[in-house]
Write an enzyme that holds these catalytic residues in place. Structure first.
Site, PDB file in Angstrom:
ATOM      1  CB  SER A 170       4.002  -3.977   1.202  1.00 22.02           C
ATOM      2  OG  SER A 170       3.082  -4.977   0.823  1.00 22.02           O
ATOM      3  CG  ASP A 261      -0.723  -4.953   7.511  1.00 21.60           C
ATOM      4  OD1 ASP A 261      -1.663  -5.153   6.725  1.00 21.60           O
ATOM      5  OD2 ASP A 261       0.459  -4.814   7.138  1.00 21.60           O
ATOM      6  CG  HIS A 300      -0.181  -3.032   4.099  1.00 23.83           C
ATOM      7  ND1 HIS A 300       0.698  -3.952   4.634  1.00 23.83           N
ATOM      8  CD2 HIS A 300       0.150  -2.933   2.775  1.00 23.83           C
ATOM      9  CE1 HIS A 300       1.511  -4.395   3.700  1.00 23.83           C
ATOM     10  NE2 HIS A 300       1.210  -3.787   2.561  1.00 23.83           N
TER      11      HIS A 300
END
Length: 327
Positions: A170, A261, A300
């Site tokens: 991320s 995601d 994610h």
């Protein structure tokens, strides 16, 4: 030091997608479950950790976890364990000393791990968090780079080839992208999970478009949210995006992408993958060793199933091991 074979063993596959290996694969079949438990418990008991301040970036702190004693004067410093630098995501999050099986497994595989609480991390007050957005893509990136240099200066890490590794997911992947693009000779390999690479595209595709504007220190109204990027906003988001530097990357890169995601949609990782694939040397050969593993049904964190989470972790460790020096 070399990995601990009793605790962590990896298998490689000739196929592009690695098959999941079994933990403890190196154990003799005759060993009983109780002996395995004793071996694992003994290995875990040897893990050491400490918390270090990072000069010039106070109150930034580093959490250093090691398979060997953390002592720069110890005899083992001659052959230091390879270092894996891991900046957290968020960016307004924090790494702590809480138990993490992923970190423990990485350490038992023979690596020293440093978790970087760069400027903008939580736990140090609002002012520390607010320092980051005006300098996004700069302050946290430079602090992460400085953490590796600082450990080297303390004789707790090595600058030798094959001992400088990087992981990030991320916003941690955003930092890793900046590092490998702007300091292309700094790290020997990198693993990135669902990295943010292009803030302009992510504004349109993410389920939190306001994140891009807030983290780039741009205005955003929840009462009348904007639906487009004006030229000034585009310029700011473009300027702080690592994708604009992708042509400089030389670091071997593994991308782990969750196809479902919505926070950082897969187009972010795919864009980075194709940018690196298209980066060639003067002789026309590919400059970057880059691979991408996609995980259908995963978002994610890539943890929708135990199998997906384990395969992603194993693939990351296999990738690092490919470029690690144990000498």
């Amino acid at each position: 030091m070399r990995p601990l074979p009793l605790v962590f063993a990896l298998e490689t596959s000739p196929l592009p997608k690695p098959r999941c290996a079994r933990a403890l694969a190196a154990l003799e079949p005759s060993l009983t479950r109780s002996l395995v438990a004793v071996a694992v418990s003994s290995a875990l008991s040897r893990i050491s950790f400490t918390i270090l301040p990072l000069p010039k970036f106070e109150p930034t702190e580093l959490v250093l976890i090691s398979p060997i004693p953390i002592d720069p004067t110890a005899e083992s410093h001659i052959n230091l364990a390879p270092l894996v630098v891991i900046p957290h995501g968020g960016p307004h999050g924090a790494s702590t000393t809480d138990w993490s099986y992923g970190t423990a497994a990485l350490v038992l595989a023979g690596y020293r791990v440093v978790l970087v609480n760069y400027p903008g991390s939580t736990g140090y007050g609002q002012r520390f968090m607010d320092e980051l957005p005006p300098r996004i893509g700069e302050l946290e990136v430079e602090a992460t780079l400085a953490s590796a240099h600082y450990l080297n200066a303390l004789s707790l890490a090595s600058r030798t080839r094959g001992k400088k590794l990087l992981m990030g997911g991320s916003h941690g992947g955003f930092i890793a992208s900046h590092l490998t693009a702007r300091w292309p000779d700094e790290f020997d390999a990198v693993v990135q999970r669902n990295p943010v690479t292009d803030l302009v595209a992510n504004f349109y595709n993410s389920d939190i478009p306001e994140w891009q504007l807030f983290e780039a220190d741009l205005p955003y109204s929840f009462d009348s949210p904007t639906s487009h990027v004006d030229p000034k906003t585009f310029e700011r988001l473009y300027d702080v995006s690592p994708l604009r530097h992708a042509h400089q990357v030389k670091t071997p890169t593994l991308l782990l992408i969750g196809l479902d995601d919505r926070r950082v949609p897969p187009d972010q990782g795919r864009a980075w993958f194709h940018a690196l694939q298209n980066t060639n040397r003067a002789d026309g050969e590919a400059k970057v060793d880059v691979e991408m593993l996609a995980f259908p049904g995963n978002g994610h964190p890539i943890d929708s199933t135990v199998e997906a989470e384990w395969c992603a972790f194993e693939a990351g460790v296999e990738w690092l091991a490919r470029y690690t020096s144990w000498d």
